[in-house]
Design a protein around this motif. Sequence first.
Motif, PDB file in Angstrom:
ATOM      1  N   SER A  23     -22.837   0.916  44.696  1.00 37.63           N
ATOM      2  CA  SER A  23     -23.506   1.980  45.442  1.00 37.63           C
ATOM      3  C   SER A  23     -24.678   2.546  44.645  1.00 37.63           C
ATOM      4  CB  SER A  23     -22.517   3.092  45.780  1.00 37.63           C
ATOM      5  OG  SER A  23     -22.131   3.759  44.600  1.00 37.63           O
ATOM      6  N   THR A  32     -17.922  -0.771  45.190  1.00 34.78           N
ATOM      7  CA  THR A  32     -17.136  -0.654  46.410  1.00 34.78           C
ATOM      8  C   THR A  32     -16.823  -2.054  46.920  1.00 34.78           C
ATOM      9  OG1 THR A  32     -19.096  -0.581  47.843  1.00 34.78           O
ATOM     10  CG2 THR A  32     -18.251   1.527  47.039  1.00 34.78           C
ATOM     11  N   LYS A  42     -12.990  -0.082  53.600  1.00 34.25           N
ATOM     12  CA  LYS A  42     -13.741  -0.038  52.352  1.00 34.25           C
ATOM     13  C   LYS A  42     -13.042   0.896  51.382  1.00 34.25           C
ATOM     14  CE  LYS A  42     -18.237  -1.071  54.239  1.00 34.25           C
ATOM     15  NZ  LYS A  42     -18.627  -2.270  53.541  1.00 34.25           N
ATOM     16  N   LEU A  83     -13.001   2.018  46.810  1.00 33.88           N
ATOM     17  CA  LEU A  83     -13.595   1.856  45.491  1.00 33.88           C
ATOM     18  C   LEU A  83     -12.828   0.799  44.708  1.00 33.88           C
ATOM     19  CD1 LEU A  83     -14.169   5.583  44.515  1.00 33.88           C
ATOM     20  CD2 LEU A  83     -15.901   3.920  45.197  1.00 33.88           C
TER      21      LEU A  83
END
Length: 72
Positions: free
Chosen positions: A35, A41, A53, A55
């Motif tokens: 990101s 991600t 989605k 992390l």
Amino acid sequence: MNARSSSELKDGQHCQVVGGTHAGKSGIVRDINVSKTGHRTITVVQANGDRFKTLAKNVVVRTDDEEKRRSQ
């Protein structure tokens, strides 16, 4: 648990989410991104086709041995 850290994530690997909103879910890693803020991600595709989605730091990669045990 014989899991590898999320720093070794590669597209197509099986993973288990251990933290965050989707904790307890598992699936296949797809679409690894970084990101604007520098966080990695990933998109995880579950066996039923659902995608989410999360992390990368919230994920551990499952080893082949773990996959065999879960499928039995």
